[in-house]
Design an enzyme around this catalytic site. Sequence first.
Site, PDB file in Angstrom:
ATOM      1  CE  LYS A 154      25.853  48.763  33.001  1.00  0.00           C
ATOM      2  NZ  LYS A 154      24.652  49.120  33.431  1.00  0.00           N
ATOM      3  CG  HIS A 246      23.937  52.188  28.902  1.00  0.00           C
ATOM      4  ND1 HIS A 246      24.265  50.915  28.392  1.00  0.00           N
ATOM      5  CD2 HIS A 246      23.264  52.204  29.839  1.00  0.00           C
ATOM      6  CE1 HIS A 246      23.638  50.198  29.502  1.00  0.00           C
ATOM      7  NE2 HIS A 246      22.917  50.840  30.336  1.00  0.00           N
TER       8      HIS A 246
HETATM    9  C1  BG6 Z   1      21.101  49.940  33.200  1.00  0.00           C
HETATM   10  C2  BG6 Z   1      21.761  50.671  34.410  1.00  0.00           C
HETATM   11  O1  BG6 Z   1      22.265  49.479  32.298  1.00  0.00           O
HETATM   12  O2  BG6 Z   1      20.383  51.072  32.329  1.00  0.00           O
HETATM   13  C3  BG6 Z   1      20.421  51.348  35.128  1.00  0.00           C
HETATM   14  O3  BG6 Z   1      22.364  49.845  35.214  1.00  0.00           O
HETATM   15  C4  BG6 Z   1      19.650  52.194  34.240  1.00  0.00           C
HETATM   16  O4  BG6 Z   1      20.789  52.198  36.342  1.00  0.00           O
HETATM   17  C5  BG6 Z   1      19.362  51.340  33.049  1.00  0.00           C
HETATM   18  O5  BG6 Z   1      18.317  52.633  34.785  1.00  0.00           O
HETATM   19  C6  BG6 Z   1      18.682  52.160  31.985  1.00  0.00           C
HETATM   20  O6  BG6 Z   1      17.869  51.570  31.066  1.00  0.00           O
HETATM   21  P1  BG6 Z   1      16.824  51.710  30.169  1.00  0.00           P
HETATM   22  O7  BG6 Z   1      16.885  50.859  28.920  1.00  0.00           O
HETATM   23  O8  BG6 Z   1      15.632  51.665  30.853  1.00  0.00           O
HETATM   24  O9  BG6 Z   1      17.020  53.225  29.627  1.00  0.00           O
END
Ligand code: BG6
Length: 459
Positions: A154, A246
């Site tokens: 994504k 997300h």
């Molecule tokens: C990613 C985003 O999909 O998810 C990032 O591109 C973000 O900007 C990250 O920091 C966060 O993922 P997690 O699993 O570390 O909360």
Amino acid sequence: MQHPLTIVVFGATGDLFKKKLAKVFFDIYEKGILPQDTEIIGISRKLLTDNEWRDWIKEVLKREKYSEQEEKFFSKFFYLPGDIKDKKTFNDLSIKLGERDERLKRCSNKLFYLAVFPALYQELFEMIAGSGLAIPCAPGFDQQEGWIKILVEKPFGENADEAEKLDLLLGTLFMENQIFRVDHYLAKETIQNLLVFRFANPLFEALWCSKHIRSISVKMFEENSVKERGSFYDKVGALKDVGQNHLLSLLSLIAMEMPKEFSAESIRSEREKVLELIKVKDEATRAQYDGYKNEVGVSENSETETYFKANLKVDNNRWNDVNFVIEHGKGFSKTEAFIEITYFENTPDELFLGTPNKLIFEIQPKEKIEIEFSAKKPGFGFEIEKQYMQFHYKEDGVSPFFYPYEKLFVDALSGDQTLFVSTGEMKEAWRIVSGIEKNMKKNDLKIYQKGIDRGNLEK
Ligand code: BG6
């Protein structure tokens, strides 16, 4: 699962590979999930040899030493320097894949992982098609023996129209059951547990509606700034980086109806149906942390938001009048992600006026479920205080066996699409995000100080 496998990663020296994929490959190899005969081909523009790429991966993994078995696994990593815009890269790849199948004397399974900027997807898809890479094997091999699957990161596209075009193009190259649109939040343990929590506990499901619930918020804050991802982030912004995928995925799991059965098709269909019902409300905020414009790769006049907040409604009887909020920002005081469900408080004519009950699914930093309720404060009087009931995945000794990206790989290999986003979900998410973007841009871009506490931005 023991059929020889070739994984091709586009974006082999990029941020995702560095932060997640390198470790994931080693972890699933050590857990015996990857077939014994697995090779990984990394493609990126940097001019590296196989050994230089392996050394780079060693640096990234930061392990003190590597076991014999791990060293052996390093020898399965091969590097192909090349530009995604150059046909030669794909011809070279095609030759490499053909040579491997010749050596094996069979058609290996092939998994393409697209970990590149969304702006490159169209060219990448066209190149894959033009070089015959969408066909599992070279002529002469049994085409039914091996499969091709494609994992796409994504955000899929840069806006709704473009995503639709890309999806059409992708649909001409691969069948939907070959396409795995990644949203790693769907694979987080607390999130997968949402289905069980909702549909295995009548106690909660009975109260899962607007008669009892006032609002539902899906929030994610990060201490980190954009760091070295400035050139990617500046074209995308907080809403598309995290909101389009997300946060809306989490919201769909909270708000969807019960799937008819526990299958990828049913679950994805319910997630999509509820996204279709989402209406964007007028209020939407955007902001940027002070100093963002000085980040490497960011334009000096950038209007890209590093924070957004949007209000939504789900237009059906179950959710009538419930306010849904999605909110995300980088550069905050704390990294945390959670879903907060706020119930209605008692009315003054009832016996006690407590605080509203809250049900919280914490994804980060802890993986926990918490219920806020009112209790009698011990003592001679009859004072009411807020108390908590909690379940912690980790502290209660239930440590997750798989981390999200591991789970996604395992599911992609076995062909289970439950935790991947369907074409319909992706389109609906873009529709919602386009509406939010329009409303957000009606308001000025606010500036906030890095390290701010959540909740303080709107004061
Ligand atoms: C990613 C985003 O999909 O998810 C990032 O591109 C973000 O900007 C990250 O920091 C966060 O993922 P997690 O699993 O570390 O909360």
